[in-house]
Design a protein around this motif. Structure first.
Motif, mmCIF file in Angstrom:
data_model
loop_
_atom_site.group_PDB
_atom_site.id
_atom_site.type_symbol
_atom_site.label_atom_id
_atom_site.label_comp_id
_atom_site.label_asym_id
_atom_site.label_seq_id
_atom_site.Cartn_x
_atom_site.Cartn_y
_atom_site.Cartn_z
ATOM 1 N N VAL A 522 0.845 -1.197 0.000
ATOM 2 C CA VAL A 522 0.000 0.000 0.000
ATOM 3 C C VAL A 522 0.876 1.242 0.000
ATOM 4 C CG1 VAL A 522 -1.784 1.263 1.255
ATOM 5 C CG2 VAL A 522 -1.806 -1.245 1.250
ATOM 6 N N THR A 523 1.926 1.228 0.816
ATOM 7 C CA THR A 523 2.849 2.362 0.854
ATOM 8 C C THR A 523 3.478 2.590 -0.517
ATOM 9 O OG1 THR A 523 3.361 1.817 3.160
ATOM 10 C CG2 THR A 523 4.853 3.321 2.035
ATOM 11 N N ALA A 524 3.864 1.494 -1.168
ATOM 12 C CA ALA A 524 4.465 1.607 -2.499
ATOM 13 C C ALA A 524 3.489 2.209 -3.493
ATOM 14 C CB ALA A 524 4.924 0.227 -2.971
ATOM 15 N N ALA A 525 2.231 1.758 -3.467
ATOM 16 C CA ALA A 525 1.219 2.300 -4.380
ATOM 17 C C ALA A 525 1.001 3.780 -4.116
ATOM 18 C CB ALA A 525 -0.084 1.521 -4.218
ATOM 19 N N LEU A 526 0.969 4.154 -2.841
ATOM 20 C CA LEU A 526 0.733 5.551 -2.491
ATOM 21 C C LEU A 526 1.869 6.450 -2.966
ATOM 22 C CD1 LEU A 526 -0.828 7.775 -1.056
ATOM 23 C CD2 LEU A 526 0.233 7.057 1.097
ATOM 24 N N ALA A 735 -5.892 2.828 -2.322
ATOM 25 C CA ALA A 735 -4.727 3.341 -3.059
ATOM 26 C C ALA A 735 -4.206 2.301 -4.045
ATOM 27 C CB ALA A 735 -3.621 3.747 -2.086
ATOM 28 N N GLU A 736 -4.243 1.027 -3.691
ATOM 29 C CA GLU A 736 -3.797 -0.031 -4.598
ATOM 30 C C GLU A 736 -4.708 -0.115 -5.815
ATOM 31 O OE1 GLU A 736 -1.833 -3.625 -2.257
ATOM 32 O OE2 GLU A 736 -3.789 -3.137 -1.401
ATOM 33 N N GLN A 740 -3.733 0.792 -9.750
ATOM 34 C CA GLN A 740 -3.970 -0.132 -10.865
ATOM 35 C C GLN A 740 -4.715 0.568 -11.988
ATOM 36 O OE1 GLN A 740 -5.744 -3.855 -9.688
ATOM 37 N NE2 GLN A 740 -6.320 -4.397 -11.785
ATOM 38 N N ALA A 741 -5.663 1.455 -11.616
ATOM 39 C CA ALA A 741 -6.431 2.175 -12.634
ATOM 40 C C ALA A 741 -5.594 3.262 -13.310
ATOM 41 C CB ALA A 741 -7.675 2.796 -11.999
ATOM 42 N N VAL A 742 -4.630 3.832 -12.607
ATOM 43 C CA VAL A 742 -3.803 4.906 -13.158
ATOM 44 C C VAL A 742 -2.655 4.351 -13.992
ATOM 45 C CG1 VAL A 742 -2.201 6.779 -12.571
ATOM 46 C CG2 VAL A 742 -4.387 6.567 -11.357
ATOM 47 N N PHE A 743 -2.000 3.298 -13.502
ATOM 48 C CA PHE A 743 -0.801 2.783 -14.161
ATOM 49 C C PHE A 743 -1.051 1.535 -15.002
ATOM 50 C CE2 PHE A 743 0.777 4.721 -10.105
ATOM 51 C CZ PHE A 743 1.344 5.849 -10.678
ATOM 52 N N GLY A 744 -2.194 0.907 -14.828
ATOM 53 C CA GLY A 744 -2.467 -0.325 -15.558
ATOM 54 C C GLY A 744 -2.076 -1.534 -14.731
ATOM 55 N N PRO A 745 -2.469 -2.724 -15.168
ATOM 56 C CA PRO A 745 -2.170 -3.953 -14.420
ATOM 57 C C PRO A 745 -0.659 -4.122 -14.226
ATOM 58 C CG PRO A 745 -3.769 -4.381 -16.155
ATOM 59 C CD PRO A 745 -3.246 -2.992 -16.401
#
Length: 745
Positions: A522-526, A735-736, A740-745
């Protein structure tokens, strides 16, 4: 003329006795409340006045249960209307004078009959809910039924007085008094007779005595809330919901810290006890009670209230029961209350079929001796027909020793430590309480006594606090590994406050986000999202410390203060103006509790900042995330801080993702079971709370259980494994999903 004088004299005596006993009952309970610690009074400003009106007049919280809310609204407004009717009945019986002149009086009679019929219908429905539907949260027995008998008989006496008056005075049938007219028509043969007059005055006195009996009964029962609840709501604490009272740890004269005796609660906390309706709404939504733990928020309040009444009577020598010569046999004061503790050399008690190990103590009550209400199994209620020596013999056989109420231990003789440690501090009980009671602060205050004064903490909780004190995290992992997650990231710059001194936001990662392998994702995604949006953020790195939320909720105010002072010193050192965190517990502590100790920085939750970035177009969710999501509300983000929409707005912004609400959501969402320090303690009694919550989530058939809290994420993921649902339902942070929606799978 003589009869009128005798009637008036008897009226004065009856009303005088009723008013005297009523005032004494209220006054004595006021004296018990005043035994508590004085605190700063609440400011009754315009906002608080509007809230008070919404609660008392608008029945805002009562209306969350529509059927029950309407029933109470009928009682509330019906009795307001009928007060004028009671005055009219008194005037006619004493002076033969009507309250209003005709023709207004006839319409006034219609309003009275409508109110009587509606209140009777509400009374019947109240009885049906208690004994027909048999709602679990409602008590059954003669005591809960007494008020229904009072109300029902009072309403019938109103109709009887009106009907006999019409018979006696030979008044014709009128559609503006249909019920009384119909009853009078059935007694047409008595019209104008002396018998009709006698029956009228008999009904008049019956109505008066029921009314006075009800008046005296109210302050000596749970229905004291009719008087205390409006005051309690008016004196509700200002400031953030759930904010805890600060202890003066510098007080060298203090012999104890926390609450280890009933009089160590504040006066407002003691007023809560007498405002309780015993409606069971709090227990009905309590995650601990609902999964088989010992804690019941309603019984917590009731047991504390009964103990306050007993101990207050003993300390002040003022009987709680009026008239005292009927209910308080001890001359000049109250009946001596006694608590029975297990004999340390015996330790056995009767369970109805044989002996069993005895845990908590037994409490002597008017109808026998039983143990505290929330506990079951170890107790043999005394037969009312048994003599006092026989009852004493029963207690001796059970291995019980009498202890004066003044010497009774609040924790041990009234409450048990097991009950206190079962609380998740979710505040759902407080959210549902219609009279503004606070349960969590009382539990934390008693935990403080256990921790700071007695040094009594469950082993796993003690271990977590020792690790926080030594290494700054509950696992006891090395402080130097706190920023180890940064080295695992690729292609993202995560600067420290040294490397980017002109940062806009301090990203407070927290212990879960730094050390827990799952929350690190989660921290990484944020940080990827913040970096992509061009947010100038920085982290403290290995200098970061625990926020102190868990120690404070577990009662360790000393450790919380240490964490608080260290963090504020760091924030000042690096000129922190704004803080963003993914942990609602940290968010609540920084935003609502740190300012008292000097924090001036703005605090935002990561979902609030991410929503702002999406709205500004700095983050664009363009890749579809196919599936069905249900959102689990964090207690510390929702009920504590009123933030329900930011996470949902982000989920709705993700293309391809369908959002479905659970039955219990938003302000009524069930806790995941990790709050109040329970994240670091084993949930061993009854059903696991997180499993119960995941079952509620699975009821809407989601592919994703979304959350916005590292504790909730861990509990939801663990719950899907317990229920063997991880193959069809994943637990993800908002955030995860957004990443995924911003950067893609």
């Amino acid at each position: 003329m003589v009869l009128k004088i005798v009637n008036a004299a008897a009226f004065v005596v009856a009303v005088g006795c009723g008013a005297y006993w009523f005032c004494k009952a209220v006054g004595h309970r006021y004296a018990y409340v005043m035994l508590g610690v004085k605190e700063e009074g609440a400011r009754f400003d315009r906002r608080r006045l509007a809230d008070w009106i919404a609660q008392t007049v608008g029945h805002r919280k009562l209306m969350k249960d529509v059927k029950s809310g309407l029933m109470h609204a009928v009682f509330f407004y019906g009795f307001l209307v009928l007060q004028l009717g009671a005055l009219d009945i008194v005037l006619k019986g004493l002076l033969d004078v009507r309250l209003l002149p005709s023709p207004a009086y006839e319409w006034f009679l219609l309003s009275q009959e409508i109110a009587v019929v509606l209140v009777l219908a509400a009374t019947a429905y109240a009885g049906f809910r208690r004994y027909g539907e048999k709602l679990k949260r409602l008590k059954r027995g003669w005591k809960p039924s007494l008020v229904l008998l009072f109300i029902g008989s009072l309403m019938l006496s109103v109709l009887a007085v009106s009907a006999f008056e019409r018979v006696w005075k030979e008044e014709p049938y009128t559609a503006l008094a249909p019920v009384a007219s119909a009853l009078a028509a059935a007694m047409n043969g008595l019209s104008g007779t002396t018998a009709a007059a006698v029956l009228y005055y008999a009904a008049w006195w019956l109505h008066l005595l029921i009314l006075l009996g009800f008046l005296v009964y109210v302050p000596q029962s749970k229905h004291f809330h009719l008087l205390s609840a409006p005051v309690n709501l008016a004196l509700a604490r200002s400031g953030p919901p759930g904010k805890l009272r600060t202890l003066d740890l510098e007080d060298e004269t203090a012999e104890t810290f926390g609450v280890g005796a009933i009089e160590q609660f504040t006066r407002k906390q003691l007023l809560d006890l007498y405002a309780c309706v015993e409606c069971g709404r709090c227990t009905d939504v309590c995650p601990a009670s609902g999964t088989g733990k010992l804690l019941s928020p309603m019984h917590l309040i009731v047991k504390l209230r009964d103990h306050l009444t007993e101990k207050g009577a003993a300390i002040t020598s003022k009987s709680p029961w009026m008239p005292a010569f009927v209910f308080g046999p001890a001359p000049g004061g109250s009946a001596p209350a006694t608590v029975f503790r297990p004999d340390p050399h015996r330790g056995r008690a009767w369970n109805g079929s044989g002996t069993t190990d005895i845990g908590p103590t037994m409490r002597l009550q008017q109808d026998g001796w039983v143990k505290p209400a929330a506990l079951a199994g170890n107790g043999r209620p005394a037969d009312a027909s048994r003599s006092a020596p026989a009852a004493d013999n029963d207690r001796a056989l059970a291995g019980l020793q009498p202890v004066a109420i003044e010497e009774a231990a609040l924790i041990g003789d009234v409450m048990t430590a097991e009950e206190l440690w079962a609380c998740t501090t979710c505040r759902n009980c407080e959210e549902r309480c219609p009279v503004g009671n606070s349960h969590v602060d009382k539990i934390v205050d008693m935990r403080r006594y256990l921790v700071l004064t007695e040094g009594s903490v469950p082993a796993d909780g003690q271990r977590a606090m020792q690790n926080i004190e030594r290494q700054g995290n509950p696992w006891g992992l090395s402080r130097s590994d706190r920023s180890g997650w940064v080295r695992e990231l690729e292609g993202v710059n995560v600067p420290t406050v040294h490397e980017r001194p002109d940062f806009d936001y301090l990203l407070f990662v927290g212990s879960m986000g730094s050390y827990d392998n799952r929350t690190r994702k989660v921290t990484a995604a944020l940080v990827r999202l913040l970096d992509h949006a061009g947010v100038r953020f920085a982290i403290l790195g290995d200098e970061e410390r625990n926020s102190g939320d868990a120690p404070r909720r577990m009662g360790n105010e000393l450790l919380f203060r240490q964490c608080c002072e260290e963090n504020i010193a760091l924030f000042r050192k690096y000129g922190v103006r704004r803080i963003v965190t993914a942990c609602p517990h940290t968010y609540n502590t920084f935003a609502n509790e740190y300012p008292e100790f000097g924090l001036t920085a703005e605090v935002v939750h990561h979902t609030e900042l991410l929503r702002q970035l999406v709205e500004e177009g700095r983050l664009v969710p363009k890749y579809p995330v196919r599936g069905v999501a249900t959102y689990h509300d964090s207690c510390y983000l929702g009920r504590y801080n009123g933030q329900y929409d930011a996470p949902r707005d982000l989920l709705r912004a993700i293309p391809g993702l369908e959002l479905r609400e659970m039955e219990r959501s938003r302000a009524n969402a069930m806790c995941c079971g990790a709050g109040g320090g329970l994240m670091w303690m084993e949930d061993s009694a009854g059903k696991r709370i997180n499993a119960a919550r995941v079952e509620q989530a699975l009821a809407v058939s989601p592919t994703v259980i979304a959350s916005a809290c590292p504790y909730c994420l861990a509990m939801m993921e663990d719950g899907t494994k317990l229920l063997e649902a991880e193959d069809r339902t994943a637990a993800r942070d908002v955030a995860e999903l957004l990443a995924q929606a911003v950067f893609g799978p």
